[in-house]
Write a protein that holds these residues in place. Structure first.
Motif, short mmCIF file in Angstrom:
data_model
loop_
_atom_site.label_atom_id
_atom_site.label_comp_id
_atom_site.label_asym_id
_atom_site.label_seq_id
_atom_site.Cartn_x
_atom_site.Cartn_y
_atom_site.Cartn_z
N LEU A 163 0.27 -1.04 0.16
CA LEU A 163 0.28 0.11 0.02
C LEU A 163 1.06 1.07 0.45
O LEU A 163 0.98 2.51 -0.57
CB LEU A 163 -1.15 0.31 0.98
CG LEU A 163 -2.29 -1.30 1.28
CD1 LEU A 163 -2.50 -1.02 2.96
CD2 LEU A 163 -2.78 -1.21 0.00
N LEU A 164 2.03 0.87 1.04
CA LEU A 164 2.41 2.36 1.12
C LEU A 164 4.37 2.42 0.62
O LEU A 164 4.71 3.33 0.76
CB LEU A 164 2.57 2.95 2.10
CG LEU A 164 1.54 3.82 3.09
CD1 LEU A 164 0.72 3.65 4.12
CD2 LEU A 164 0.68 4.51 2.62
N GLY A 165 4.22 1.80 0.63
CA GLY A 165 6.12 0.72 0.65
C GLY A 165 6.51 1.33 -0.49
O GLY A 165 6.06 2.09 -1.14
N GLU A 166 7.96 1.38 -0.83
CA GLU A 166 8.26 1.57 -1.98
C GLU A 166 7.98 1.65 -3.73
O GLU A 166 8.52 2.23 -4.56
CB GLU A 166 10.24 1.48 -1.91
CG GLU A 166 10.94 2.01 -0.70
CD GLU A 166 11.87 1.43 -0.91
OE1 GLU A 166 12.27 0.36 -1.36
OE2 GLU A 166 12.56 1.51 0.22
N ARG A 167 7.80 0.22 -3.38
CA ARG A 167 6.59 -0.07 -4.21
C ARG A 167 5.13 -0.10 -4.54
O ARG A 167 4.52 -1.24 -5.06
CB ARG A 167 7.32 -1.26 -5.16
CG ARG A 167 8.74 -0.90 -6.02
CD ARG A 167 9.23 -2.64 -7.28
NE ARG A 167 8.00 -2.23 -7.93
CZ ARG A 167 7.55 -3.08 -8.35
NH1 ARG A 167 6.63 -3.96 -7.57
NH2 ARG A 167 6.80 -3.44 -9.51
N GLY A 168 4.42 0.34 -3.20
CA GLY A 168 3.48 0.75 -3.13
C GLY A 168 2.84 1.30 -4.39
O GLY A 168 3.14 1.95 -5.00
N LEU A 169 1.29 1.42 -3.44
CA LEU A 169 -0.21 1.96 -4.78
C LEU A 169 -0.06 3.51 -4.15
O LEU A 169 -0.52 3.61 -5.22
CB LEU A 169 -0.87 1.52 -4.50
CG LEU A 169 -1.20 -0.12 -4.24
CD1 LEU A 169 -3.02 -0.75 -4.57
CD2 LEU A 169 -0.37 -0.94 -5.71
N LEU A 170 0.63 3.69 -3.38
CA LEU A 170 0.24 4.70 -3.05
C LEU A 170 1.99 5.20 -2.00
O LEU A 170 2.14 5.24 -0.75
CB LEU A 170 -0.26 5.39 -2.24
CG LEU A 170 -1.77 6.05 -3.09
CD1 LEU A 170 -2.85 6.46 -1.84
CD2 LEU A 170 -1.40 7.14 -4.03
N PRO A 171 3.45 5.58 -2.87
CA PRO A 171 4.19 5.84 -2.36
C PRO A 171 4.51 6.51 -0.56
O PRO A 171 4.53 7.75 -1.36
CB PRO A 171 6.13 5.02 -3.04
CG PRO A 171 4.72 4.87 -4.07
CD PRO A 171 3.14 5.15 -4.22
N VAL A 172 5.27 6.18 0.18
CA VAL A 172 5.54 7.62 1.34
C VAL A 172 6.47 7.93 0.31
O VAL A 172 6.92 9.59 0.55
CB VAL A 172 5.86 6.81 2.54
CG1 VAL A 172 6.51 7.34 3.27
CG2 VAL A 172 4.81 6.04 3.01
#
Length: 473
Positions: free
Chosen positions: A38-47
């Motif tokens: 969800l939020l990781g470096e390859r997430g859907l919305l990267p932090v």
């Protein structure tokens, strides 16, 4: 300093603190298990992409200083460890200042997650957990009796949760005023539970009684929290019963559970208080200063509550110290679901071999009965409910989600119940279609074994494949 403390509430404090620690544990566990896709470096919305454009002042977080998936995992699992320690009572073994610092740790860690969580963390119960957790820092431990002013702040928070929710209903959908909202709500709520089908099929007169009782609990009973005992305990107990009814009827993450935890702080349990020392002067000063700050900041949610344009679930500061709450100001009459499918066919034909992805919590296969997940929060499933309401709710992440499905991305697939494709055989095309879902009748359930009946509405996303750049097309 006798005026400062309420020794009779020592057991209420103990129960509240242990239950709150469990809520923290659930929240951190949810973050630890779901953040990467969800939020990781390859997430859907990267932090990393988020912190590049949002300054620290607007979203204070440890991840504004540095981000990596390994660091996020460390923060989430550290939060789990601290929460488990608090649930086990470690704070009672520390000096007062040490216990306060220990309670401050999960608040700082979870604030860091929420403030970079974007739409995945844009739920009212995130702010509610943070506001409750901040107040809990100043509740003390076994060295001192519970401070009266902190107990008041917890009741004030509970009042705003319930009264704000009641007001938003009365000002919102007319079905709340007509007592008819529960004719639809159990069928159209974001994530039904295993008993939701049965709640929906309760007699309509009973639905009217449920709505009327909800209005009383949210618009009248909250004022009784500030009356002498045992009336305040009775009011809190009534709120707990109402919340347990909601727990049985659906999956609302930890919203109902943390409301129950707050109500427990207002219950005076019949137990003799242990002997404790007087509250030290520094503690009194800190508690009164924080209480004054929170009372001052409360003018914003109060203004919101009395406004005709009342909004739900709004944070008025980046630290989530004082917020406004509410839910279901409007109730959907029709349930729509986005069904995601893939195929390995060379050409995407309408009558091709399309196979459906199964989500863990949201309705899919009409014969699959809903499961109980709350207080655990299935973030993707919840956002899929919003996506069915309008594609605009999914515009920032749905395209990347489809891309990850086309790649057979293992982290993303772990968010799902089942992928119809082998790990080494990704789909060539992915599409999404919109269906209308309704609960079956008793007769249909007996004849087909299906709890849902679904009807095709329209195409949501046309067949999409990866092009040379690796992007869906």
């Amino acid at each position: 300093m006798e005026w400062f403390t309420a020794p009779d509430y020592w057991l209420s404090r103990l129960v509240f603190q242990r239950a709150l620690a469990v809520m923290y544990l659930v929240a951190f566990l949810t973050a630890a298990l779901q953040f990467r896709p969800l939020l990781g470096e390859r997430g859907l919305l990267p932090v990393p992409r988020f912190v590049e454009r949002v300054p620290f002042k607007r979203a204070p977080s440890l991840f504004q200083l540095r981000y990596s998936d390994r660091l996020f995992a460390a923060v989430a699992w550290a939060g789990c460890a601290v929460s488990a320690a608090l649930a086990a009572g470690l704070d009672s073994l520390l000096p007062l200042w040490g216990a306060m610092l220990l309670w401050l740790m999960p608040w700082v860690l979870y604030l860091s997650i929420v403030n970079v969580g974007q739409t995945w963390y844009a739920f009212g119960w995130e702010s509610l957990l943070l506001e409750t957790g901040f107040v809990a820092v100043f509740l003390g431990n076994d060295e001192v009796a519970p401070p009266v002013v902190v107990l008041f702040l917890l009741r004030w928070l509970l009042f705003r949760v319930e009264f704000g929710a009641g007001l938003i209903k009365m000002r919102g959908d007319e079905c709340w005023r007509k007592l008819t909202c529960l004719d639809h709500h159990h069928e159209t709520q974001p994530m039904p539970g295993p008993l939701s089908w049965f709640f929906h099929h309760l007699p309509r007169p009973l639905h009217r009684v449920e709505v009327a009782a909800n209005h009383v609990t949210q618009l009248v009973v909250p004022f009784l929290l500030f009356t002498p005992q045992p009336v305040a305990t009775a009011a809190a107990a009534l709120m707990i019963v109402t919340q347990l009814w909601l727990v049985l009827s659906g999956n609302f993450s930890w919203l109902n559970w943390i409301t129950i935890v707050l109500a427990l702080s207002a219950v005076r349990f019949p137990a003799d208080p242990p002997s404790v020392s007087a509250a030290p002067l520094w503690y009194v000063i800190v508690v009164l200063a924080v209480a004054a700050l929170l009372v001052f900041l409360s003018h914003r949610p109060v203004r919101n509550m009395i406004s005709r344009r009342q909004v739900m679930n709004r944070s008025f500061d980046s630290l989530h110290l004082v917020n406004t709450y509410g839910a279901f100001g409007t109730v959907s009459r029709i349930r729509y679901e986005v069904v995601v499918e893939g195929t390995t066919d060379e050409v995407a034909r309408e009558d091709g071999d399309w196979r459906e992805y199964e989500f863990k919590g949201k309705p899919g296969d009409p014969r699959r009965w809903p499961r109980q997940f709350a207080p655990y929060h299935l973030r993707l499933d919840w956002l899929m409910w919003f996506a069915a309401l309008s594609p605009s709710y999914a515009g920032s992440w749905f395209g990347t989600f489809v891309e990850r499905l086309l790649e057979n991305d293992r982290a993303t697939l772990r968010l799902l119940r089942r992928s119809p494709f082998a790990p080494d055989t990704p789909p060539r095309f992915v599409r999404a279609r919109l269906f209308r879902y309704r609960y079956t009748t008793w007769r249909e359930l007996r004849e087909t074994g299906a709890c849902w009946e679904r009807t095709y509405v329209r195409e949501y996303l046309p067949p999409t494949r990866l092009v040379g750049s690796g992007r869906p097309s």
